[in-house]
Design an enzyme around this catalytic site. Structure first.
Site, PDB file in Angstrom:
ATOM      1  N   SER A  13       0.742  -1.198  -0.064  1.00 19.83           N
ATOM      2  CA  SER A  13      -0.050   0.071   0.107  1.00 19.83           C
ATOM      3  C   SER A  13       0.661   1.325   0.160  1.00 19.83           C
ATOM      4  O   SER A  13       0.522   2.366  -0.675  1.00 19.83           O
ATOM      5  CB  SER A  13      -0.960   0.007   1.008  1.00 19.83           C
ATOM      6  OG  SER A  13      -0.214   0.243   2.462  1.00 19.83           O
ATOM      7  N   ASN A  14       2.123   1.083   0.514  1.00 16.00           N
ATOM      8  CA  ASN A  14       2.820   2.355   0.698  1.00 16.00           C
ATOM      9  C   ASN A  14       3.438   2.579  -0.911  1.00 16.00           C
ATOM     10  O   ASN A  14       3.705   3.756  -1.401  1.00 16.00           O
ATOM     11  CB  ASN A  14       4.070   2.470   1.585  1.00 16.00           C
ATOM     12  CG  ASN A  14       3.644   2.711   2.878  1.00 16.00           C
ATOM     13  OD1 ASN A  14       3.435   3.963   3.175  1.00 16.00           O
ATOM     14  ND2 ASN A  14       3.468   1.849   3.967  1.00 16.00           N
ATOM     15  N   LEU A  92      19.109  -5.806   5.488  1.00 15.19           N
ATOM     16  CA  LEU A  92      20.100  -5.984   4.328  1.00 15.19           C
ATOM     17  C   LEU A  92      21.271  -5.826   5.024  1.00 15.19           C
ATOM     18  O   LEU A  92      21.666  -5.211   6.380  1.00 15.19           O
ATOM     19  CB  LEU A  92      19.941  -4.646   3.556  1.00 15.19           C
ATOM     20  CG  LEU A  92      18.619  -4.643   2.720  1.00 15.19           C
ATOM     21  CD1 LEU A  92      18.342  -3.342   2.372  1.00 15.19           C
ATOM     22  CD2 LEU A  92      18.718  -5.878   1.733  1.00 15.19           C
ATOM     23  N   HIS A 108       8.890   3.334   8.576  1.00 22.24           N
ATOM     24  CA  HIS A 108       8.733   2.350   9.689  1.00 22.24           C
ATOM     25  C   HIS A 108       7.538   2.925  10.527  1.00 22.24           C
ATOM     26  O   HIS A 108       7.332   4.009  10.681  1.00 22.24           O
ATOM     27  CB  HIS A 108       9.983   2.280  10.548  1.00 22.24           C
ATOM     28  CG  HIS A 108      10.011   1.603  11.871  1.00 22.24           C
ATOM     29  ND1 HIS A 108      10.301   0.064  11.769  1.00 22.24           N
ATOM     30  CD2 HIS A 108       9.781   1.983  13.064  1.00 22.24           C
ATOM     31  CE1 HIS A 108      10.069  -0.293  12.915  1.00 22.24           C
ATOM     32  NE2 HIS A 108       9.774   0.886  13.912  1.00 22.24           N
ATOM     33  N   VAL A 143      19.470  -1.745  12.043  1.00 25.06           N
ATOM     34  CA  VAL A 143      18.183  -1.682  11.645  1.00 25.06           C
ATOM     35  C   VAL A 143      17.209  -0.616  12.526  1.00 25.06           C
ATOM     36  O   VAL A 143      17.196  -0.452  13.556  1.00 25.06           O
ATOM     37  CB  VAL A 143      17.544  -3.146  11.806  1.00 25.06           C
ATOM     38  CG1 VAL A 143      16.026  -3.106  11.924  1.00 25.06           C
ATOM     39  CG2 VAL A 143      18.326  -4.376  11.275  1.00 25.06           C
ATOM     40  N   ASP A 144      16.617   0.207  11.607  1.00 21.19           N
ATOM     41  CA  ASP A 144      15.630   1.188  12.172  1.00 21.19           C
ATOM     42  C   ASP A 144      16.368   2.378  12.925  1.00 21.19           C
ATOM     43  O   ASP A 144      15.599   3.018  13.680  1.00 21.19           O
ATOM     44  CB  ASP A 144      14.576   0.591  12.838  1.00 21.19           C
ATOM     45  CG  ASP A 144      13.729  -0.298  12.124  1.00 21.19           C
ATOM     46  OD1 ASP A 144      13.633  -0.132  11.005  1.00 21.19           O
ATOM     47  OD2 ASP A 144      13.072  -1.257  12.872  1.00 21.19           O
ATOM     48  N   GLU A 173       1.091   7.207   6.936  1.00 20.82           N
ATOM     49  CA  GLU A 173       2.335   6.681   6.105  1.00 20.82           C
ATOM     50  C   GLU A 173       2.162   6.950   4.519  1.00 20.82           C
ATOM     51  O   GLU A 173       3.230   7.274   3.870  1.00 20.82           O
ATOM     52  CB  GLU A 173       2.507   5.158   6.154  1.00 20.82           C
ATOM     53  CG  GLU A 173       2.937   4.612   7.734  1.00 20.82           C
ATOM     54  CD  GLU A 173       2.952   3.191   7.665  1.00 20.82           C
ATOM     55  OE1 GLU A 173       3.704   2.502   6.718  1.00 20.82           O
ATOM     56  OE2 GLU A 173       2.782   2.499   8.449  1.00 20.82           O
TER      57      GLU A 173
HETATM   58  C1  GAR Z   1       3.916  -0.591   6.655  1.00 24.97           C
HETATM   59  O1  GAR Z   1       3.006  -0.336   7.945  1.00 24.97           O
HETATM   60  C2  GAR Z   1       5.183  -0.411   6.706  1.00 24.97           C
HETATM   61  O2  GAR Z   1       5.533   0.819   7.485  1.00 24.97           O
HETATM   62  C3  GAR Z   1       5.740  -1.481   7.575  1.00 24.97           C
HETATM   63  O3  GAR Z   1       5.061  -2.527   6.939  1.00 24.97           O
HETATM   64  C4  GAR Z   1       3.810  -2.069   6.554  1.00 24.97           C
HETATM   65  C5  GAR Z   1       3.760  -2.565   5.082  1.00 24.97           C
HETATM   66  O4  GAR Z   1       2.525  -2.325   4.412  1.00 24.97           O
HETATM   67  N1  GAR Z   1       7.137  -1.832   7.455  1.00 24.97           N
HETATM   68  C6  GAR Z   1       7.856  -2.259   8.469  1.00 24.97           C
HETATM   69  O5  GAR Z   1       7.415  -3.000   9.440  1.00 24.97           O
HETATM   70  C7  GAR Z   1       9.268  -2.224   8.108  1.00 24.97           C
HETATM   71  N2  GAR Z   1       9.932  -3.170   9.114  1.00 24.97           N
HETATM   72  P1  GAR Z   1       2.472  -2.072   2.969  1.00 24.97           P
HETATM   73  O6  GAR Z   1       3.194  -3.227   2.200  1.00 24.97           O
HETATM   74  O7  GAR Z   1       0.891  -2.107   2.709  1.00 24.97           O
HETATM   75  O8  GAR Z   1       3.152  -0.882   2.710  1.00 24.97           O
END
Ligand code: GAR
Length: 208
Positions: A13-14, A92, A108, A143-144, A173
């Protein structure tokens, strides 16, 4: 603008929000590739349906070095200049991250440095925080932990379920990531001596 690869592992979705923003003629970057480390990522079909080149570099069942070498080859084949991790659920290696220093961003689902890692919404509820949100940051080997470009905050409401809180954050997001990627792509912000410099807008969100 620079050619961007969006890396996904699932829903995407992002990535869809980035594609939509980048469709505007004045958006300062071009989404030139959507790449997944899983062939079953739902987001691949969405990207293909929008006419965006897609690729799968399978991460499962192979050594990390082989996976990342294949990933680099795919990015090079598409002349990629910036990488946007969007729900990409593979850590990575330091070598890969260094190769993309200052040119790879991640979104994140928490207000970093609170709640790095997984299950951020459940952990925010358990901690009793009253503000939660999301962060776009440059990727570094920890990480993060990379320098923060932008954050958006949302309230945590008393009766929130994990799903309700996740949805409230996800809406932010989808607003934040296209904006932050545009700032990096246009050179408005950049990495200098380990810090994000440039014209950084104020934090955005429902309460601030
Ligand atoms: C999102 O909420 C993103 O911030 C998170 O996973 C989701 C993916 O949703 N990312 C993490 O947790 C990274 N470690 P999406 O596939 O619909 O964009």
């Amino acid at each position: 603008g620079p050619r961007v690869a969006v890396l996904i592992s699932g829903r995407g979705s992002n990535m869809a929000a980035l594609l939509e923003a980048a469709a505007a003629p004045d958006y300062p970057a071009e989404i030139a590739l959507v790449l997944s480390n899983r062939a079953d990522a739902a987001g691949l079909a969405h990207a293909a349906g929008r006419g965006v080149p897609t690729a799968v570099v399978e991460s499962r069942g192979r050594p990390r070095e082989a996976f990342e070498a294949a990933l680099q080859a795919e990015l090079a084949a598409h002349d990629i200049e910036l990488v946007a991790l969007a729900g990409f659920m593979r850590v990575l290696t330091e070598g890969f991250v260094r190769a993309w220093e200052g040119r790879m961003v991640n979104i994140h689902p928490s207000l970093l440095p609170s709640f790095p890692g997984l299950d951020t919404h459940a952990r925010a509820l358990a901690a009793g925080v009253r503000l939660h949100g999301c962060t776009v940051h440059l990727v570094t080997p920890g990480v993060d932990e990379g320098p923060i470009i932008a954050q958006a905050a949302v309230p945590v409401l008393p009766e929130d379920t994990e799903a309700e809180l996740a949805a409230r954050v996800l809406a932010e997001e989808h607003r934040l990531y296209p904006a932050a990627l545009a700032w990096l792509a246009s050179g408005r912000v950049r990495l200098e001596e380990g810090r994000v410099v440039g014209t950084l807008p104020a934090a955005t969100g429902a309460l601030i």
